[in-house]
Design a protein around this motif. Structure first.
Motif, PDB file in Angstrom:
ATOM      1  N   PRO A   1      25.120 -71.555   2.486  1.00  0.00           N
ATOM      2  CA  PRO A   1      24.034 -70.789   3.116  1.00  0.00           C
ATOM      3  C   PRO A   1      23.523 -71.454   4.391  1.00  0.00           C
ATOM      4  O   PRO A   1      23.432 -72.674   4.474  1.00  0.00           O
ATOM      5  CB  PRO A   1      22.949 -70.765   2.034  1.00  0.00           C
ATOM      6  N   GLN A   2      23.245 -70.621   5.369  1.00  0.00           N
ATOM      7  CA  GLN A   2      22.639 -71.073   6.614  1.00  0.00           C
ATOM      8  C   GLN A   2      21.348 -70.302   6.837  1.00  0.00           C
ATOM      9  O   GLN A   2      21.254 -69.121   6.500  1.00  0.00           O
ATOM     10  CB  GLN A   2      23.586 -70.837   7.799  1.00  0.00           C
ATOM     11  N   GLN A   3      20.382 -70.967   7.416  1.00  0.00           N
ATOM     12  CA  GLN A   3      19.084 -70.342   7.663  1.00  0.00           C
ATOM     13  C   GLN A   3      19.033 -69.781   9.078  1.00  0.00           C
ATOM     14  O   GLN A   3      19.397 -70.473  10.034  1.00  0.00           O
ATOM     15  CB  GLN A   3      17.966 -71.370   7.456  1.00  0.00           C
ATOM     16  N   VAL A   4      18.579 -68.550   9.192  1.00  0.00           N
ATOM     17  CA  VAL A   4      18.419 -67.901  10.489  1.00  0.00           C
ATOM     18  C   VAL A   4      16.931 -67.754  10.771  1.00  0.00           C
ATOM     19  O   VAL A   4      16.174 -67.269   9.920  1.00  0.00           O
ATOM     20  CB  VAL A   4      19.098 -66.515  10.515  1.00  0.00           C
ATOM     21  N   SER A   5      16.501 -68.182  11.932  1.00  0.00           N
ATOM     22  CA  SER A   5      15.109 -68.042  12.352  1.00  0.00           C
ATOM     23  C   SER A   5      14.949 -66.726  13.114  1.00  0.00           C
ATOM     24  O   SER A   5      15.640 -66.506  14.107  1.00  0.00           O
ATOM     25  CB  SER A   5      14.686 -69.212  13.237  1.00  0.00           C
ATOM     26  N   ILE A   6      14.069 -65.876  12.634  1.00  0.00           N
ATOM     27  CA  ILE A   6      13.790 -64.585  13.276  1.00  0.00           C
ATOM     28  C   ILE A   6      12.447 -64.719  13.989  1.00  0.00           C
ATOM     29  O   ILE A   6      11.408 -64.847  13.344  1.00  0.00           O
ATOM     30  CB  ILE A   6      13.731 -63.443  12.248  1.00  0.00           C
ATOM     31  N   MET A   7      12.461 -64.675  15.316  1.00  0.00           N
ATOM     32  CA  MET A   7      11.253 -64.901  16.101  1.00  0.00           C
ATOM     33  C   MET A   7      10.902 -63.659  16.904  1.00  0.00           C
ATOM     34  O   MET A   7      11.779 -63.017  17.481  1.00  0.00           O
ATOM     35  CB  MET A   7      11.425 -66.109  17.021  1.00  0.00           C
ATOM     36  N   TYR A   8       9.624 -63.344  16.926  1.00  0.00           N
ATOM     37  CA  TYR A   8       9.130 -62.187  17.675  1.00  0.00           C
ATOM     38  C   TYR A   8       7.628 -62.321  17.831  1.00  0.00           C
ATOM     39  O   TYR A   8       6.982 -63.140  17.142  1.00  0.00           O
ATOM     40  CB  TYR A   8       9.475 -60.877  16.948  1.00  0.00           C
TER      41      TYR A   8
ATOM     42  N   VAL B   1      12.143 -54.998  14.028  1.00  0.00           N
ATOM     43  CA  VAL B   1      12.154 -56.231  13.240  1.00  0.00           C
ATOM     44  C   VAL B   1      12.747 -55.979  11.855  1.00  0.00           C
ATOM     45  O   VAL B   1      13.579 -56.755  11.365  1.00  0.00           O
ATOM     46  CB  VAL B   1      10.725 -56.805  13.124  1.00  0.00           C
ATOM     47  N   GLU B   2      12.350 -54.882  11.229  1.00  0.00           N
ATOM     48  CA  GLU B   2      12.876 -54.558   9.902  1.00  0.00           C
ATOM     49  C   GLU B   2      14.372 -54.249   9.960  1.00  0.00           C
ATOM     50  O   GLU B   2      15.114 -54.593   9.045  1.00  0.00           O
ATOM     51  CB  GLU B   2      12.113 -53.373   9.312  1.00  0.00           C
ATOM     52  N   ASP B   3      14.799 -53.597  11.030  1.00  0.00           N
ATOM     53  CA  ASP B   3      16.228 -53.285  11.194  1.00  0.00           C
ATOM     54  C   ASP B   3      17.040 -54.574  11.267  1.00  0.00           C
ATOM     55  O   ASP B   3      18.109 -54.694  10.649  1.00  0.00           O
ATOM     56  CB  ASP B   3      16.428 -52.447  12.451  1.00  0.00           C
ATOM     57  N   VAL B   4      16.533 -55.557  12.007  1.00  0.00           N
ATOM     58  CA  VAL B   4      17.224 -56.843  12.113  1.00  0.00           C
ATOM     59  C   VAL B   4      17.297 -57.521  10.745  1.00  0.00           C
ATOM     60  O   VAL B   4      18.356 -58.034  10.339  1.00  0.00           O
ATOM     61  CB  VAL B   4      16.508 -57.752  13.131  1.00  0.00           C
TER      62      VAL B   4
ATOM     63  N   LEU C   1       3.223 -65.554  17.958  1.00  0.00           N
ATOM     64  CA  LEU C   1       4.660 -65.820  17.905  1.00  0.00           C
ATOM     65  C   LEU C   1       5.055 -66.110  16.462  1.00  0.00           C
ATOM     66  O   LEU C   1       4.732 -67.156  15.905  1.00  0.00           O
ATOM     67  CB  LEU C   1       5.022 -66.990  18.815  1.00  0.00           C
ATOM     68  N   MET C   2       5.743 -65.167  15.869  1.00  0.00           N
ATOM     69  CA  MET C   2       6.138 -65.264  14.471  1.00  0.00           C
ATOM     70  C   MET C   2       7.516 -65.917  14.332  1.00  0.00           C
ATOM     71  O   MET C   2       8.386 -65.740  15.195  1.00  0.00           O
ATOM     72  CB  MET C   2       6.172 -63.874  13.834  1.00  0.00           C
ATOM     73  N   CYS C   3       7.688 -66.649  13.238  1.00  0.00           N
ATOM     74  CA  CYS C   3       8.987 -67.234  12.909  1.00  0.00           C
ATOM     75  C   CYS C   3       9.231 -67.023  11.416  1.00  0.00           C
ATOM     76  O   CYS C   3       8.606 -67.684  10.582  1.00  0.00           O
ATOM     77  CB  CYS C   3       9.031 -68.714  13.268  1.00  0.00           C
ATOM     78  N   GLU C   4      10.129 -66.095  11.102  1.00  0.00           N
ATOM     79  CA  GLU C   4      10.508 -65.838   9.717  1.00  0.00           C
ATOM     80  C   GLU C   4      11.929 -66.335   9.485  1.00  0.00           C
ATOM     81  O   GLU C   4      12.701 -66.505  10.433  1.00  0.00           O
ATOM     82  CB  GLU C   4      10.400 -64.343   9.407  1.00  0.00           C
ATOM     83  N   PHE C   5      12.256 -66.551   8.210  1.00  0.00           N
ATOM     84  CA  PHE C   5      13.568 -67.104   7.881  1.00  0.00           C
ATOM     85  C   PHE C   5      14.353 -66.134   7.005  1.00  0.00           C
ATOM     86  O   PHE C   5      13.785 -65.434   6.157  1.00  0.00           O
ATOM     87  CB  PHE C   5      13.422 -68.442   7.157  1.00  0.00           C
TER      88      PHE C   5
ATOM     89  N   HIS D   1      11.322 -57.872  22.386  1.00  0.00           N
ATOM     90  CA  HIS D   1      12.633 -58.104  21.783  1.00  0.00           C
ATOM     91  C   HIS D   1      12.510 -59.084  20.610  1.00  0.00           C
ATOM     92  O   HIS D   1      11.504 -59.785  20.463  1.00  0.00           O
ATOM     93  CB  HIS D   1      13.604 -58.668  22.820  1.00  0.00           C
ATOM     94  N   VAL D   2      13.538 -59.123  19.793  1.00  0.00           N
ATOM     95  CA  VAL D   2      13.612 -60.036  18.652  1.00  0.00           C
ATOM     96  C   VAL D   2      14.666 -61.092  18.960  1.00  0.00           C
ATOM     97  O   VAL D   2      15.745 -60.776  19.481  1.00  0.00           O
ATOM     98  CB  VAL D   2      13.972 -59.294  17.354  1.00  0.00           C
TER      99      VAL D   2
END
Length: 513
Positions: free
Chosen positions: A196-203, A213-216, A184-188, A266-267
């Motif tokens: 600025p706001q931080q978005v967590s991208i999880m997949y 993932v790259e498209d997102v 389970l990955m979590c990128e920012f 899904h992402v």
């Protein structure tokens, strides 16, 4: 246009990060200037003197963003009471303080004012040390949050009762609690120019398609705006069809449903201040299914799905079907029923179309009023308002009794649609079918339905066809309109191009198969 592009490029080039200096007073003045101190009292400062090191430092924080106990116990007390170790002339003072003095492991060194400002806004405490061109940033964040509660819109009778809240850290914890997988990955990603706001991208690294993932990530990086506060606003920046009424993303407040999406490739996007998770890509079935479908036994879950599908058709087509039959195709109605309808409309001064339009608009007003008024009055206004207005309209000969029944059935059926975006889309499409059938009858109804189906087949969400894996056909566990038993759902939908397409080895069958 060229002028604005050039100006934007020039502005971007001018934003070079300003480095901290060894002059503590200069660094302090720059931070005061950035936060408009003393006009703005949010900036908190505390000057310290370290007698053992013969150094002065300033501790900065923002009011309402820090945990005071962490600051006192793990930063201030260790600094004031420390009597070693000694530091050689060529040693890195900042590194020694972080490793040997502070009793918290969440510390890092920063070298620019922009990093200092960003960390302060995120709840960190910044230590500016005299004679050092680097500062220490310690994670002491503690924002006020409500406790984890039950879902308010996606309620279930059977299944977990926890829902996301406005804290992204707690939301990530809720996901990891249910999905304990090292993949389970979590990128920012950071969005917003001024705030600025931080978005967590999880997949799931071993399942999600890297191209999705790259498209997102690319869509997030292309966002150019001052600030984005919630996921609902972020959704509008990354969606594919901003002018379409069909959604291309999905928001859910349930961690268990989010985990189910993650396990299908899904992402998921999470943000501070958002009590939901944003799921991409999606299909029609994502909007149609509910989490309770899987918690119930197969027969029960399929029964509820069929009720929901019939309700979807009723919510979409009932008023337009009534207009088409009574206006253009009365021969389809039994004679006795047609005579009853005609008798009930003898004293109605409006055509059927305006009659339905009045009732539909009134029902939408009641629905919106029930949402906006206080909770204690919402249900009362919805039920009593509908009863009183419906009865009064019939007695005043503004509408016929059968029309009140049709509008009531249509309204009740629309409440069974689980996703709010899909719910609103169906309600808007209902008015479209209403207008078309008023002018063209079943001919217009059929043409509009054909166009709608063709449109749904043609659109995509982040590269995934909206009606997949049904059309176009992709291998899957056939969890579409009906679902197979849980032990037969061993195949992930190929429409999302998952790396690992098999949930578990294909079952050979059970005792009953």
């Amino acid at each position: 246009m060229a002028f604005f592009k050039a100006a934007k490029k020039e502005q971007h080039n001018e934003k070079q990060p300003e480095a901290l200096t060894k002059e503590m007073l200069f660094n302090v003045d720059r931070l005061k200037e950035a936060f408009s101190y003393p006009i703005n009292h949010a900036l908190q400062m505390r000057e310290l003197y370290l007698p053992f090191y013969k150094k002065r430092l300033m501790a900065f924080s923002i009011e309402g963003t820090i945990d005071a106990n962490i600051v006192d116990e793990h930063i201030i007390d260790p600094l004031l009471r420390n009597t070693g170790p000694s530091i050689e002339a060529d040693a890195n003072f900042v590194t020694t303080i972080m490793k040997s003095v502070l009793t918290t492991g969440n510390a890092k060194d920063i070298s620019t004012f922009s990093d200092a400002i960003k960390d302060l806004l995120n709840g960190n405490t910044i230590l500016i040390i005299d004679g050092e061109a680097k500062a220490i940033s310690i994670d002491t964040a503690k924002f006020e949050n409500r406790s984890v509660a039950e879902p308010s819109t996606e309620t279930v009778i059977k299944g977990p009762k926890a829902a996301f809240i406005e804290s992204v850290a707690i939301n990530r914890s809720l996901l990891r609690k249910q999905l304990r997988d090292p993949n389970l990955m979590c990128e920012f990603a950071e969005i917003g120019e001024h705030a600025p706001q931080q978005v967590s991208i999880m997949y799931l690294k071993n399942i999600a398609d890297p191209s999705i993932v790259e498209d997102v990530k690319k869509r997030l990086n292309k966002i150019r705006t001052d600030s984005i506060i919630t996921l609902s606003t972020l959704e509008q920046h990354i969606e594919e069809r901003p002018y379409s009424i069909i959604p291309s993303t999905l928001e859910t407040e349930r961690p268990d449903r989010t985990v189910a999406f993650l396990q299908e490739g899904h992402v998921v996007l999470l943000m501070e201040n958002s009590p939901t998770a944003l799921v991409v890509p999606i299909t029609f079935w994502s909007l149609f299914h509910t989490v309770e479908d899987q918690y119930l036994r197969m027969a029960y879950g399929n029964f509820i799905r069929m009720i929901r599908f019939i309700s979807l058709l009723l919510a979409l087509f009932t008023p337009s079907f009534y207009i088409a039959v009574t206006t253009y195709h009365s021969e389809m109605i039994p004679t006795d029923l047609m005579l009853a309808i005609t008798a009930s409309r003898e004293r109605i001064p409006f055509p059927i179309f305006f009659e339905i339009l009045i009732m539909e608009v009134t029902f939408e007003i009641l629905r919106e009023a029930g949402v906006r008024v206080p909770n204690t009055l919402g249900t009362t206004i919805g039920i009593v308002g509908a009863l009183i207005l419906g009865q009064a309209a019939v007695q005043a000969n503004l509408v016929s009794p059968i029309l009140v029944i049709i509008v009531a059935i249509t309204g009740l059926a629309s409440f069974t649609i689980p996703d709010i975006s899909m719910n609103i889309a169906v309600r808007m499409l209902r008015f479209t079918f209403l207008f078309v059938t008023f002018f063209l009858g079943f001919f217009g109804f059929s043409i509009t339905l054909a166009f709608l189906i063709a449109y749904l087949v043609s659109i995509k969400s982040f590269g995934v066809p909206f009606l997949a894996p049904l059309s176009p056909h992709f291998p899957s566990s056939k969890d579409l309109l009906l679902r197979p038993p849980a032990w037969k759902q061993w195949l992930r939908p190929f429409s999302t191009s998952p790396k690992d397409k098999v949930r578990s080895p294909k079952p050979e069958g059970n005792a009953e198969s």
